[in-house]
Design an enzyme around this catalytic site. Structure first.
Site, PDB file in Angstrom:
ATOM      1  N   GLY A 263       1.237  -1.225   0.504  1.00 27.24           N
ATOM      2  CA  GLY A 263      -0.141   0.242   0.169  1.00 27.24           C
ATOM      3  C   GLY A 263       0.827   0.993   0.431  1.00 27.24           C
ATOM      4  N   SER A 264       0.228   2.649   0.638  1.00 31.96           N
ATOM      5  CA  SER A 264       1.253   3.147   0.806  1.00 31.96           C
ATOM      6  C   SER A 264       2.107   3.569   1.600  1.00 31.96           C
ATOM      7  CB  SER A 264      -0.046   4.809   1.226  1.00 31.96           C
ATOM      8  OG  SER A 264      -0.799   4.604   0.540  1.00 31.96           O
TER       9      SER A 264
END
Length: 499
Positions: A221-222
């Site tokens: 993810g981020s």
């Protein structure tokens, strides 16, 4: 003599010849193999005549011996049970060891060349001092905090991992994988009971025998935005450079939205603000603007695609095998860039996969001014008499970014914790930086929650770098609990307790 008898005689002679050749093969060429084979009962008994070395950390014995009075004189015992099992592994009767028990087997058993003088001395004195002792770099306070917080997390998550590293040396301060396993039943001298215990663990759908810290690769993810931000900074961007953002971004069939409507709704946002707020549209656009080659190059510089890394003993190069983190091809069948894949990959989605150890190494690199130290677990090797034979000397693995880029990333990641999505990682008395990540995975499954970060004390020394990963977190804001746990582990690693 008739023909049938001649043929029969020839066959008998050939058979005798084969038997003779086989006996010579067994007795001459394979004698050593059979004599020393792990399934040879005499070999087992001889192995257990000598006490195996102790594995310890912070003065605490993590793997030691107990006298039995049986045919196999010593039983291997793991006093901390599940807490250290993914790191230590186990040494079963008649089978190969795992974990540090495997990578340091020669030293622990006393067979290492480093212990030749001890073996020679024993021949003259008749002593049986046993194998050498292995001292791990793990900080017991940090390990206990990681174990407690992971296994009693506030989201009732049952799978995940946490890794803490000293940024300036690469020493592993804590390594936890959950669910874990109790190694004690696996080393029982009743081999049938040990095999039964192993089969039960092996059949468990949660895979407790896997060390997720080094063996699990999941979409990050981020947190991958730190890689993209590093690529941007190395290619002329400043923290104040404005990049395109907006509420929605469509690229090559992919539709990118921010996690919430209030996140970077404007058409432009600075690079620092984009990381602070975790602006999906901004980083997708940024990745496409940079191009797949630059994004992959930056990831590789941090350690992605490394298939040779082991974490254990810097001297021998042995240790726990680390699964390679990957960016994926990000390409169409004809080799051109798949811009939809690039837009999604720039958010740590699509085919991007990362180990928790890799996440901790990214954070440690930023905290250490752009220098990535080779991670290790074996701090010292001690002889049976406790004399020091080897002490780890920190080794620079690579330099993914310049010190200037590292300073900019540090500033941006501190902003994430002070003003953005990583506020739950704050520690009183420390400057903390980091990046959260919420990663979508299987259709209909809860997302994974990630946090990578670092902590500096008030003297400006980087005391710890961390990655916490929780699989399939229910209830929204999946990364918030990872950030909270990360802060407590780093606090414990810095000697301030883990409560």
């Amino acid at each position: 003599m008739n023909a049938p008898l001649r043929r029969a005689g020839v066959v008998v002679l050939v058979l005798f010849g084969l038997i003779f050749a086989n006996l010579n093969w067994v007795q001459v060429y394979r004698a050593d193999d059979y004599r020393t084979h792990e399934f040879n009962r005499r070999v087992m008994v001889a192995e257990y005549e000598t006490p195996r070395g102790v594995i310890e950390a912070g003065g605490k014995a993590l793997a030691q011996n107990k006298e039995t009075g049986d045919e196999l004189k010593y039983l291997r015992v793991y006093p901390e049970g599940k807490m250290y099992a993914p790191v230590l592994g186990y040494k079963p009767v008649g089978l190969g060891a795992t974990g540090i028990e495997a990578s340091e087997n020669d030293f622990l058993s006393g067979a290492s060349d480093k212990l030749f003088a001890d073996r020679l001395s024993n021949m003259f004195t008749g002593d049986n001092a046993g194998g050498g002792n292995v001292v791990l770099s793990v900080n017991p306070k940090a390990q206990e905090a990681a174990w407690k917080q992971m296994n009693n997390n506030q989201r009732n998550v049952s799978r995940g991992a946490a890794v803490a590293i000293d940024p300036s040396t690469g020493a592993i301060q804590a390594m936890v994988s959950m669910p874990s396993f109790d190694p004690n039943p696996l080393v029982d001298h009743d081999m049938e009971a040990a095999q039964k215990a192993y089969k039960a663990l092996d059949a468990d759908e949660d895979d407790p025998l896997i060390n997720r810290a080094v063996g699990a690769t999941l979409p990050p993810g981020s947190v991958f935005k730190v890689i993209v931000a590093a690529s941007a900074l190395q290619n002329g961007y400043k923290t104040s450079t404005e990049i395109e953002a907006g509420s929605v971004y469509r690229e090559g069939g992919a539709t990118i939205r921010n996690s919430e409507d209030e996140v970077c709704p404007g058409s432009q946002v600075t690079l620092k603000e984009a990381l602070t707020e975790s602006c999906n549209t901004g980083f997708s656009r940024l990745g496409v603007a940079l191009g797949a080659d630059k994004v992959k190059e930056s990831a590789k510089a941090f350690g992605f695609e490394d298939e040779a890394l082991k974490v254990g003993d810097l001297d021998s190069g042995t240790g726990l095998t680390v699964a390679a983190s990957r960016t994926g091809a990000i390409a169409n069948p004809d080799g051109t860039t798949d811009t939809a894949a690039l837009a999604q990959s720039s958010l740590g989605q699509r085919d991007v996969r990362m180990t928790p150890l890799q996440g901790a190494m990214i954070a440690a690199t930023v905290a250490n001014g752009g220098r990535q130290m080779r991670p290790y677990l074996v701090q010292k090797l001690l002889g049976p008499d406790r004399r020091t034979i080897y002490t780890a000397e920190p080794d620079e693995l690579r330099e993914p970014i310049s010190s200037g880029v590292a300073d900019d990333l540090r500033d941006m990641m501190v902003s994430v914790v002070e003003n953005g999505t990583g506020k739950r990682a704050k520690i009183d008395g420390f400057t903390v930086g980091g990046k959260t990540g919420t990663a979508q995975n299987a259709e209909g499954a809860n997302p994974h929650g990630w946090f990578i970060g670092f902590a500096f004390d008030d003297s400006g020394k980087a005391v710890s770098a961390i990655c916490v990963m929780l699989e399939n977190v229910p209830g929204g804001h999946a990364s918030a609990e990872a950030a909270r746990i990360a802060g407590l582990i780093m606090k414990a690693a810095a000697g301030r307790g883990g409560d």
